[in-house]
Scaffold this motif. Structure first.
Motif, PDB file in Angstrom:
ATOM      1  N   VAL A 276       0.836  -1.206   0.000  1.00  0.00           N
ATOM      2  CA  VAL A 276       0.000   0.000   0.000  1.00  0.00           C
ATOM      3  C   VAL A 276       0.875   1.261   0.000  1.00  0.00           C
ATOM      4  O   VAL A 276       2.036   1.213   0.409  1.00  0.00           O
ATOM      5  N   PRO A 277       0.305   2.386  -0.440  1.00  0.00           N
ATOM      6  CA  PRO A 277       1.072   3.637  -0.406  1.00  0.00           C
ATOM      7  C   PRO A 277       1.572   3.901   1.022  1.00  0.00           C
ATOM      8  O   PRO A 277       0.830   3.723   1.978  1.00  0.00           O
ATOM      9  N   GLY A 278       2.829   4.245   1.122  1.00  0.00           N
ATOM     10  CA  GLY A 278       3.387   4.576   2.433  1.00  0.00           C
ATOM     11  C   GLY A 278       3.922   3.387   3.202  1.00  0.00           C
ATOM     12  O   GLY A 278       4.414   3.541   4.325  1.00  0.00           O
ATOM     13  N   ALA A 279       3.861   2.186   2.642  1.00  0.00           N
ATOM     14  CA  ALA A 279       4.363   0.997   3.359  1.00  0.00           C
ATOM     15  C   ALA A 279       5.876   1.077   3.556  1.00  0.00           C
ATOM     16  O   ALA A 279       6.421   0.453   4.472  1.00  0.00           O
ATOM     17  N   GLY A 280       6.535   1.846   2.684  1.00  0.00           N
ATOM     18  CA  GLY A 280       7.985   1.985   2.809  1.00  0.00           C
ATOM     19  C   GLY A 280       8.740   1.326   1.671  1.00  0.00           C
ATOM     20  O   GLY A 280       9.932   1.034   1.794  1.00  0.00           O
TER      21      GLY A 280
ATOM     22  N   ASP B 189       6.977  12.412  -7.351  1.00  0.00           N
ATOM     23  CA  ASP B 189       8.207  13.033  -6.863  1.00  0.00           C
ATOM     24  C   ASP B 189       8.833  12.282  -5.709  1.00  0.00           C
ATOM     25  O   ASP B 189      10.002  12.462  -5.413  1.00  0.00           O
ATOM     26  N   LYS B 190       8.047  11.450  -5.080  1.00  0.00           N
ATOM     27  CA  LYS B 190       8.566  10.791  -3.889  1.00  0.00           C
ATOM     28  C   LYS B 190       9.607   9.732  -4.226  1.00  0.00           C
ATOM     29  O   LYS B 190      10.312   9.260  -3.360  1.00  0.00           O
ATOM     30  N   THR B 191       9.655   9.366  -5.522  1.00  0.00           N
ATOM     31  CA  THR B 191      10.587   8.314  -5.905  1.00  0.00           C
ATOM     32  C   THR B 191      11.990   8.888  -6.040  1.00  0.00           C
ATOM     33  O   THR B 191      12.627   8.708  -7.059  1.00  0.00           O
TER      34      THR B 191
ATOM     35  N   ILE C 163      11.543  -3.413  -9.272  1.00  0.00           N
ATOM     36  CA  ILE C 163      10.392  -2.690  -9.824  1.00  0.00           C
ATOM     37  C   ILE C 163       9.399  -2.395  -8.710  1.00  0.00           C
ATOM     38  O   ILE C 163       8.860  -3.301  -8.082  1.00  0.00           O
ATOM     39  N   GLU C 164       9.187  -1.118  -8.465  1.00  0.00           N
ATOM     40  CA  GLU C 164       8.233  -0.718  -7.420  1.00  0.00           C
ATOM     41  C   GLU C 164       6.869  -0.468  -8.048  1.00  0.00           C
ATOM     42  O   GLU C 164       6.746   0.197  -9.071  1.00  0.00           O
ATOM     43  N   THR C 165       5.840  -1.020  -7.423  1.00  0.00           N
ATOM     44  CA  THR C 165       4.502  -0.695  -7.886  1.00  0.00           C
ATOM     45  C   THR C 165       3.596  -0.475  -6.695  1.00  0.00           C
ATOM     46  O   THR C 165       3.810  -1.037  -5.629  1.00  0.00           O
ATOM     47  N   VAL C 166       2.604   0.341  -6.885  1.00  0.00           N
ATOM     48  CA  VAL C 166       1.713   0.621  -5.778  1.00  0.00           C
ATOM     49  C   VAL C 166       0.556  -0.375  -5.813  1.00  0.00           C
ATOM     50  O   VAL C 166       0.120  -0.798  -6.877  1.00  0.00           O
ATOM     51  N   GLY C 167       0.144  -0.809  -4.634  1.00  0.00           N
ATOM     52  CA  GLY C 167      -0.860  -1.866  -4.563  1.00  0.00           C
ATOM     53  C   GLY C 167      -2.267  -1.396  -4.869  1.00  0.00           C
ATOM     54  O   GLY C 167      -3.122  -1.352  -4.000  1.00  0.00           O
TER      55      GLY C 167
ATOM     56  N   SER D 177       9.796   2.488  -1.295  1.00  0.00           N
ATOM     57  CA  SER D 177      10.935   3.245  -1.835  1.00  0.00           C
ATOM     58  C   SER D 177      12.093   3.263  -0.842  1.00  0.00           C
ATOM     59  O   SER D 177      13.257   3.111  -1.233  1.00  0.00           O
ATOM     60  N   THR D 178      11.764   3.422   0.434  1.00  0.00           N
ATOM     61  CA  THR D 178      12.808   3.430   1.466  1.00  0.00           C
ATOM     62  C   THR D 178      13.524   2.085   1.469  1.00  0.00           C
ATOM     63  O   THR D 178      14.752   2.012   1.559  1.00  0.00           O
ATOM     64  N   PHE D 179      12.746   1.019   1.347  1.00  0.00           N
ATOM     65  CA  PHE D 179      13.306  -0.329   1.318  1.00  0.00           C
ATOM     66  C   PHE D 179      14.191  -0.517   0.082  1.00  0.00           C
ATOM     67  O   PHE D 179      15.300  -1.057   0.168  1.00  0.00           O
TER      68      PHE D 179
ATOM     69  N   ILE E  94       7.377  -7.558   6.479  1.00  0.00           N
ATOM     70  CA  ILE E  94       6.688  -6.599   7.331  1.00  0.00           C
ATOM     71  C   ILE E  94       7.680  -5.509   7.709  1.00  0.00           C
ATOM     72  O   ILE E  94       8.665  -5.757   8.403  1.00  0.00           O
ATOM     73  N   ASN E  95       7.428  -4.318   7.182  1.00  0.00           N
ATOM     74  CA  ASN E  95       8.359  -3.200   7.370  1.00  0.00           C
ATOM     75  C   ASN E  95       7.967  -2.396   8.615  1.00  0.00           C
ATOM     76  O   ASN E  95       6.912  -2.613   9.197  1.00  0.00           O
ATOM     77  N   LYS E  96       8.802  -1.485   8.976  1.00  0.00           N
ATOM     78  CA  LYS E  96       8.604  -0.603  10.141  1.00  0.00           C
ATOM     79  C   LYS E  96       8.575  -1.419  11.433  1.00  0.00           C
ATOM     80  O   LYS E  96       7.892  -1.060  12.386  1.00  0.00           O
ATOM     81  N   ALA E  97       9.302  -2.558  11.411  1.00  0.00           N
ATOM     82  CA  ALA E  97       9.346  -3.417  12.584  1.00  0.00           C
ATOM     83  C   ALA E  97      10.435  -2.932  13.533  1.00  0.00           C
ATOM     84  O   ALA E  97      11.520  -3.504  13.625  1.00  0.00           O
TER      85      ALA E  97
ATOM     86  N   CYS F  55      11.457  -6.241   8.692  1.00  0.00           N
ATOM     87  CA  CYS F  55      12.559  -5.310   8.441  1.00  0.00           C
ATOM     88  C   CYS F  55      12.201  -3.904   8.892  1.00  0.00           C
ATOM     89  O   CYS F  55      11.034  -3.600   9.162  1.00  0.00           O
ATOM     90  N   SER F  56      13.220  -3.102   9.009  1.00  0.00           N
ATOM     91  CA  SER F  56      13.018  -1.685   9.269  1.00  0.00           C
ATOM     92  C   SER F  56      13.865  -0.963   8.236  1.00  0.00           C
ATOM     93  O   SER F  56      15.066  -0.770   8.418  1.00  0.00           O
ATOM     94  N   ALA F  57      13.218  -0.621   7.138  1.00  0.00           N
ATOM     95  CA  ALA F  57      13.966  -0.061   6.002  1.00  0.00           C
ATOM     96  C   ALA F  57      14.699   1.208   6.414  1.00  0.00           C
ATOM     97  O   ALA F  57      15.836   1.436   6.019  1.00  0.00           O
ATOM     98  N   ILE F  58      14.031   1.997   7.243  1.00  0.00           N
ATOM     99  CA  ILE F  58      14.609   3.291   7.624  1.00  0.00           C
ATOM    100  C   ILE F  58      15.863   3.103   8.482  1.00  0.00           C
ATOM    101  O   ILE F  58      16.768   3.935   8.461  1.00  0.00           O
ATOM    102  N   ASN F  59      15.911   2.001   9.243  1.00  0.00           N
ATOM    103  CA  ASN F  59      17.085   1.721  10.089  1.00  0.00           C
ATOM    104  C   ASN F  59      18.045   0.735   9.440  1.00  0.00           C
ATOM    105  O   ASN F  59      18.983   0.278  10.082  1.00  0.00           O
TER     106      ASN F  59
END
Ligand SMILES: Nc1nc2c(ncn2[C@@H]2O[C@H](COP(=O)(O)OP(=O)(O)OP(=O)(O)O)[C@@H](O)[C@H]2O)c(=O)[nH]1
Ligand SMILES: [Mg+2]
Length: 367
Positions: free
Chosen positions: A101-105, A143-145, A191-195, A107-109, A238-241, A277-281
């Protein structure tokens, strides 16, 4: 005329005094340097495009993709000739699709994973599939990409999806773009795609490994995740863990792992894993990639990997035939002329739909 920087105009008498205060300043002459003119208009030849891509000349690589994405017939034909020559050099990559979903992370991942892979000696191309659908009302990724750190890496090539593209359009463009990136030596394609909508199915049909990114705490419905999407994934991440989320993420992992026992697995001989995972960390990134490597090892040994690619090519072939039929039909002059009239008749209930279709096709065939 004199060559001074400023001079008196012709109508000033030669012996005119100070009462004729007017002076003309010489402007800068227009450039007649043909070299400069030629650079801006320079159109590379097919072989120059091909050599440029093969030598990973980023300008020519980007230009080739622009040709692919162009809707002009001339560019399309040129792009086809280039791709034809690049085909033998393509295929040597692992293609990974990432949805969520949008915002799942995502691009960060991708940024974290991309940097990890480059550090491991890989060359990474990142593409996005983000059709302007009626649901998303245009570009979500837009632009977020940016992926700023990754985009600075010489061994990374990032290409956002063409703006204003339709799903069908993006599909055809992305496949060709993958081919070109592979020929340029990128051995990992992300390849990133939005759900949303059909995107997942579309991207699934062009990748070897499909990853579904989720976030803990939000129910499946909230995340818009349908069972069908879990069934086409080769890994759930599962991101943001991290921090307060960690426990929720662990719980979600157990739930999904259990649920997966009852679902059809997407790939023969592969049990879809759930990882955190925690993409941001930058945590859990290597673990995800290890799963991809395990997957490619197993499926290459069993032949499933290559069989899937064959089936994807076959489906792609059929898809292009359908697209071409549609284009030829709607661009046919006879159809263009008669279609609005027949539509009118249908609206006025003056003709049966099935009869109208027959009529259209007999016109199409005789033209
Ligand atoms: N706490 C936390 N936040 C994260 C993590 N990964 C990403 N984010 C944040 O989540 C937000 C969305 O991240 P993106 O990477 O843009 O998400 P996306 O899935 O690509 O979003 P779309 O492209 O809009 O679909 C940003 O503010 C990120 O900083 C993470 O591991 N932990
Ligand atoms: Mg994104």
């Amino acid at each position: 005329m004199n060559n001074n920087k400023s001079y008196k105009p012709d109508w000033v008498p030669t012996n005119g005094g100070k009462e004729f205060a007017v002076n003309i300043k010489k402007g800068v002459a227009q450039s007649t340097n043909s070299e400069i003119k030629n650079i801006s208009r320079y159109e590379p030849t097919i072989d120059e495009y091909v050599d440029g891509v093969l030598n990973n000349n980023r300008t020519l690589l980007a230009k080739t993709i622009t040709l692919i994405e162009s809707n002009s017939e001339k560019h399309f034909k040129l792009a086809n000739k280039i791709i034809q020559k690049l085909l033998p050099e393509s295929g040597n990559s692992i293609r990974v699709g990432i949805t969520g979903v949008p915002g799942a992370g995502k691009s960060t991942f991708i940024e974290a994973l991309g940097l990890y892979l480059i550090n491991e000696g890989h060359k990474v191309a990142v593409l996005t599939v983000d059709p302007s659908s009626s649901i998303t009302k245009g570009s979500i990724l837009g632009d977020k990409t940016r992926m700023e750190n990754l985009s600075r890496e010489p061994n990374c090539f990032i290409r956002p999806s063409p703006s204003g593209a339709t799903l069908g359009g993006v599909t055809s463009k992305s496949r060709e773009t993958i081919t070109v990136c592979e020929a340029a030596g990128y051995d990992i394609i992300l390849i990133e795609t939005v759900g949303v909508g059909q995107n997942e199915i579309t991207v699934r049909s062009m990748v070897d490994f499909f990853l579904l990114m989720m976030i803990p705490g939000a129910g499946d419905e909230l995340q818009g995740i349908k069972r069908g999407v879990i069934e086409i994934a080769d890994a759930l991440v599962i991101n943001k863990a991290e921090g307060n989320n960690k426990l929720k993420a662990e719980l979600a992992k157990t739930e999904y792992s259990n649920a997966l026992h009852y679902l059809t697995q997407n790939t023969n001989g592969w049990h879809t894993p759930v990882t955190l995972c925690s993409a941001i960390n930058n945590e859990g990134i290597k673990e995800v990639w290890d799963e991809v490597l395990k997957f490619t090892n197993i499926t290459k040994n069993s032949g499933v990997f290559f069989e899937r690619r064959k089936q994807q090519s076959k489906k792609w072939f059929n898809f292009l035939i359908e697209e071409k039929l549609k284009t030829d039909f709607f661009n046919n002059n006879a159809i263009k002329e008669i279609l609005p009239k027949i539509e009118e008749q249908i609206l006025e209930n003056n003709t049966f739909v099935i009869e109208a279709v027959e009529k259209l096709f007999s016109n199409f065939r005789s033209n």
